[in-house]
Scaffold this active site. Structure first.
Site, PDB file in Angstrom:
ATOM      1  N   GLU A  91       0.292 -10.176  -1.492  1.00 22.34           N
ATOM      2  CA  GLU A  91       1.393 -10.169  -2.468  1.00 22.34           C
ATOM      3  C   GLU A  91       2.655 -10.835  -1.925  1.00 22.34           C
ATOM      4  OE1 GLU A  91       0.110  -6.144  -4.923  1.00 22.34           O
ATOM      5  OE2 GLU A  91       1.534  -5.966  -3.277  1.00 22.34           O
ATOM      6  N   ALA A 111       0.793  -1.239   0.000  1.00 23.32           N
ATOM      7  CA  ALA A 111       0.000   0.000   0.000  1.00 23.32           C
ATOM      8  C   ALA A 111       0.818   1.278   0.000  1.00 23.32           C
ATOM      9  CB  ALA A 111      -0.951   0.016   1.213  1.00 23.32           C
ATOM     10  N   GLU A 119      -6.812  -6.617  -7.037  1.00 27.24           N
ATOM     11  CA  GLU A 119      -6.267  -5.293  -7.348  1.00 27.24           C
ATOM     12  C   GLU A 119      -6.037  -5.221  -8.848  1.00 27.24           C
ATOM     13  OE1 GLU A 119      -2.785  -4.036  -5.241  1.00 27.24           O
ATOM     14  OE2 GLU A 119      -3.417  -4.957  -3.355  1.00 27.24           O
TER      15      GLU A 119
END
Length: 1068
Positions: free
Chosen positions: A264, A204, A354
């Site tokens: 991830e 992020a 995402e």
């Protein structure tokens, strides 16, 4: 196109070739009597008469029909889209559905290879990313969710931040803006499902990727593995997340439908997989029963099977990457998403947790306006629909609203703004990207048949017959209804040239070559289109359309279809127009031609149509058309039902209206024949409403809107006018003046006493990088509780007179800066650039600066730009910040002292704004940035005059101003520095919130949006600027102004402020 192109005439049914089989079955709710197109003018191939069949075939047919009737009679009643009902009545079950899967903990959320099922309903999840910690005003969260919902989205993806909520060992802080319950409540009020993503690692572009700072220094084991001390560190945080999430799961009537495990990563080596398994066990044992998901960084095939495998696998993708410097230059679409899914997890729905919704921008980058161009409406049009073409049915766009990386939130690669070039900009304004998002979102919401499609083929497989090499088309088909979706783009997805094509499609009327009345279908450069066949809207069905579909469904008792397309292109659609027409298009640009045999009507739209056109209006059917720009001015708000999920489309209600004109429509209700609309206006506009026939009155924000006097009785469309009341003259934006000034670097003065500072005497560290040189002492701020923002170091030595310089290796992360003094004499500053995290330099002592026989002090002020993300290298978040090497040439340091923010991460005083708000500047430790601090004894000095005598150092400038903004409005505001490049860094504090870092010699950010709730819109406000001059004898002239970014009637409602004021501090 010229009118002569209409010469082909209406759809010639006799010329259609009828296939032997055009569909594989009908879903229950789709089982309606349809016109047998192939029976017109010829014998039916689909339905031969019994007399034409062999006896055995007749017997088989009778038995099959009889069995089907029994099945039909046994089905539960299915709600049509024109009625309201609780979720259990809205259920759809399909004959062709594959077996559903679940985690055996709940049947409320299930899935198959197509989509999720929630409460027995198949859903296409269309979602966007939002981080509440980047908008620390809880009353504004509903604003973002309502805007998402208005764009047709039904989900939000939410990261929570470990470092903010667990600031110190044993300390859990879910108070104030960190409280998750108001977030969950706002999502449910808006009618938005939540995919919760608590990490512990979130990436992020935030410091340490969200890992708590204390963990990076205190945990010896490898981060993001099954190391026992790392597990002990994350367990309290995850248990707190579980405690908040469990009662808010969809199974308990809440909005949470899934929880993501970490983020991830890779499944190997095994300790990483074991870490995932530990997290999963924690969630399950704590009562989380919704599916657990994962977000794979591209096509890694991690956590699909084996240890740590999740319920539903997902993959992220950012095809344009993160360089906005050349925003008109594209990378092509990724063509093999579908193939990857089929090879990786074909039994699960294709999930993209995402997908690129914008881009972050680095220090010295081009700015977020460039990122908004790179990932603008054309990108959305081509790349989002490419995801549809891959048969993805669960998608979330990162970011939908980016917000602000205020205080110490950023990782070193980004600056304060996290605007991301997203559809909703940092100041909460709607962009042209939002328009395209809405055109897509409302189409998907209107298209239940699209929730379940088989990938039939594309131009590369021969599965689609296209005449025109410039076009690439993918064919999806609903296996139950036979509805077809042909997703077209240019073969070269980056091309800016125009191309055209014709296509042969399968329909219930047979094989048709499109278009029928025009020469071709045109694709502009970087454009994508969805052509539909046998597409249902209410009880009606389109045979085909080359125009886009903005809305399809029922409004009241009438089937409504809203087609749209670019005004420079031609479009075509064919359907059976029913009912007694009261309005029928008669313009030269929009024509209707009807086949005398089939009664099928072909609508042809030529270039030049601007505005809304009523193509057909009867008592049972309405067909509208507009250009794309006009379509984006329309909204389809959900009329809430009465169930626990009242605001959720498909679950609490399938009732809506169409509203054209306003900047935003937030809510709509119908009571006592009145349609009550609430929303926002940024200008005075005409109002257009398509509502049920029983609506007699329309109101806007509580005021009844009169019907235009020129409206005719031929149409049921309501037309009125909305006048914006708020003007720029109604809001006084003050000039920032009457600044007060005080020096904020007493640490360089001979009389300064650092006895209360922490002695930096550690000789070991958990950092990934041990000191480069020195005497064994570790001078990393995190090791002493000072990970974030500005940290000061003081190295003492007794001078013999031989000391000439000091070697310092200073590490602060990319784009950091540090300034060095010997006693009260400035030596120089050092700076990293946008990619340099460390500098290693010699600092020569100016003549006369060293005092022989006395205690001498090297003072270093160092800006910590955040800790590195770990990404695929788990330990990278243990990046060093501080002095990586020191050597006093011809001497030795006796003692090192260190000071960051007051109290460090264990005892910082400002619990409201939190762990990352403050740094170690003297003014911050004293609370000079807080409302109510008395500056009356300070000297008066304009900010634009810079520091006294052009010296290097730090000074605090403080002023106050009053705002009086009318209620019932939304006036976004920003603080704007001038754009001159000068050697300074400045921290902007607004009512105590560290809401901006301006780097005057690096950029790019000069504008800092600050929201209502942080700003007091009806009272006094305090703004402070900590100005750090990096060079001696430098003329610094920073200017700061407050500006309004817009004047909007409406808004989300009252916005509370929570800006604790100054109280005495015991600071050193």
């Amino acid at each position: 196109m010229s009118k002569g192109m209409l010469a082909r005439g209406p759809l010639d049914m006799a010329s259609i070739t009828c296939p032997v089989v055009t569909r594989t079955g009908l879903a229950k709710s789709e089982y309606i009597e349809e016109l047998d197109m192939c029976a017109v003018g010829q014998k039916s191939i689909l339905h031969p008469s019994p007399a034409e069949m062999p006896k055995s075939r007749v017997t088989w047919t009778f038995s099959a029909i009889f069995s089907l009737c029994l099945v039909l009679l046994s089905w539960p009643v299915v709600l049509t889209s024109r009625a309201k009902a609780p979720p259990e009545i809205l259920s759809r079950n399909s004959l062709a559905d594959p077996p559903r899967q679940s985690n055996n903990l709940t049947n409320v959320v299930q899935w198959d290879n197509y989509t999720l099922f929630v409460n027995d309903q198949r859903i296409l999840l269309y979602s966007g990313e939002f981080h509440a910690f980047r908008l620390p005003v809880p009353d504004l969260w509903l604003d973002i969710f309502q805007k998402m919902k208005a764009a047709g989205l039904n989900g939000v993806s939410i990261y929570t931040h470990w470092g903010l909520s667990n600031p110190a060992p044993g300390v859990l802080d879910f108070n104030d803006w960190r409280d998750l319950q108001p977030l969950f409540d706002a999502a449910k009020e808006a009618g938005i499902f939540i995919v919760l993503r608590p990490g512990p690692y979130i990436n992020a572009e935030t410091t340490a990727g969200g890992i708590a700072h204390w963990v990076t220094s205190q945990v010896a084991g490898e981060l993001r593995t099954n190391a026992s001390d790392f597990k002990a560190a994350w367990t309290p945080y995850i248990q707190a997340i579980i405690k908040a999430a469990v009662p808010n799961q969809i199974t308990n009537g809440g909005p949470i439908i899934a929880v993501q495990i970490d983020n991830e990563y890779t499944q190997n080596p095994p300790p990483r997989a074991e870490y995932f398994a530990q997290l999963e066990e924690a969630y399950r044992s704590g009562g989380v029963v919704v599916p657990l998901t994962y977000n794979d960084p591209n096509m890694g095939k991690n956590f699909i099977n084996g240890t740590g495998a999740v319920d539903i696998y997902g993959m992220d993708s950012y095809p344009q990457l993160f360089d906005c410097s050349n925003p008109e230059t594209w990378n092509p679409v990724v063509p093999n998403y579908h193939q990857y899914h089929e090879a990786s997890n074909p039994n699960q729905p294709w999930y993209m947790p995402e997908f690129q919704g914008g881009s972050f921008d680095p220090w010295a980058g081009p700015g977020y306006d460039a990122c908004a161009v790179l990932t603008g409406p054309q990108f959305q049009d081509v790349f989002y629909k490419q995801n549809w073409a891959s048969n993805a049915k669960l998608m979330s766009f990162y970011m939908l609203y980016g917000g602000t990386s205020w205080g110490g939130l950023p990782f070193p690669g980004v600056y304060t703004s996290y605007d991301y070039g997203a559809s909703i900009r940092e100041n909460r304004a709607l962009s042209d990207k939002f328009d395209e998002l809405k055109r897509q979102g409302l189409f998907l919401r209107s298209s239940p048949e699209f929730r379940k499609t088989d990938w039939i083929g594309d131009s590369s497989t021969g599965g689609v017959s296209v005449n025109g090499s410039g076009a690439f088309v993918t064919f999806l088909r609903n296996p139950d209804s036979g509805a077809g979706f042909y997703i077209a783009r240019q073969n070269d997805s980056t091309s800016t040239a125009k191309t055209d094509f014709r296509i042969t499609v399968e329909t219930s009327a047979g094989t048709v070559t499109l278009p029928q009345t025009l020469d071709s279908i045109v694709l502009d450069g970087r454009q994508s289109k969805v052509l539909v066949t046998d597409y249902a809207f209410g009880a009606s069905r389109l045979l085909y359309s080359t125009a886009g579909i903005f809305f399809a469904g029922t409004i009241g008792s009438r089937d409504v279809l809203y087609l749209f397309g670019d005004s420079t292109q031609s479009h075509e659609a064919a359907l059976l127009l029913v009912g007694t027409s009261t309005v029928k298009a008669t313009t030269s640009n929009v024509t209707i031609s009807t086949d005398s045999n089939s009664k099928m009507s072909t609508i042809t739209v030529l270039p030049g149509v601007a505005g809304l056109v009523t193509v057909w209006e009867s008592d049972t059917q309405m067909v509208l058309y507009s250009d794309s720009v006009t379509a984006a001015t329309f909204w389809a708000p959900v009329i809430p039902g009465s169930s626990a999920l009242a605001h959720y489309w498909q679950f609490g209600s399938n009732e809506t209206v169409l509203v054209g004109g306003p900047y935003l429509v937030r809510n709509a209700t119908i009571n006592n024949q009145e349609l009550a609309l609430t929303g926002d206006l940024n200008a005075s506009v005409p109002l257009t409403v398509i509502a049920p026939n029983n609506v007699r009155t329309v109101s806007w924000n509580g005021v009844v809107i009169p019907q235009d006097s020129g409206a005719t009785g031929e149409t049921s469309i309501f037309q009125g006018r909305l006048d914006r009341k708020l003007t720029s003259n109604a809001v006084h934006i003050p000039t920032l003046s009457k600044w007060k000034f005080a020096d904020s670097l007493p640490e360089i003065h001979p009389t300064f006493d650092d006895a209360s500072w922490i002695t930096a005497n550690h000789t070991s560290t958990n950092s990934i990088s041990p000191p480069l040189y020195g005497d064994g002492r570790v001078l990393y701020g995190c090791d002493y509780g000072f990970c974030e923002n500005i940290v000061l170091w003081r190295g003492h030595f007794s001078a013999s007179g031989d000391e000439t310089s000091v070697n310092l290796s200073i590490t602060g992360g990319s784009a950091f800066a540090a300034s060095v003094w010997i006693n009260d004499v400035f030596i120089k500053s050092t700076s990293g650039n946008s990619s340099t995290p460390m500098t290693d330099e010699v600092y020569n002592f100016p003549p006369g600066s060293v005092v022989t026989g006395k205690d001498n002090v090297i003072t270093i002020i160092q800006d910590n730009m955040g800790l590195d993300e770990s990404s695929l290298t788990a330990e990278q978040s243990k990046s060093p910040r501080g002095i990586s090497g020191f050597k006093l040439n011809n001497g030795n340091f006796k003692i090192w002292k260190v000071q960051g923010k007051l109290g460090g991460y264990t005892d910082y005083p400002d619990k409201t704004r939190g762990i990352l708000n403050e740094g170690g500047l003297f003014g911050e430790r004293q609370g000079w940035h807080l409302p109510g601090f008395d500056t009356s004894h300070w000297q008066t000095r304009a900010l634009a005059d810079g520091l006294p005598n052009g010296s290097a150092g730090v000074g605090f400038f403080v002023t106050t101003f009053n705002l009086q903004v009318p209620s019932g409005t939304d006036v976004p505001m920003s603080f704007v520095f001038d754009q001159h490049s000068q050697p300074f860094r400045a921290l902007l504090f607004v009512n105590g919130w560290n809401y901006g870092k301006r780097v005057g010699n690096l950029g790019p950010q000069v504008k800092f949006p600050v929201h209502q709730g942080l700003l007091n819109y009806n009272g006094n406000n305090t703004v402070a600027v900590a100005l750090w001059g990096l060079e001696a004898n430098a003329t610094l002239t920073p200017k700061l102004s407050l500006v309004a970014d817009g004047f909007i009637d409406g808004g989300v409602g009252p916005i509370a402020t929570n800006n604790p004021g100054w109280s005495p501090r015991n600071s050193g």
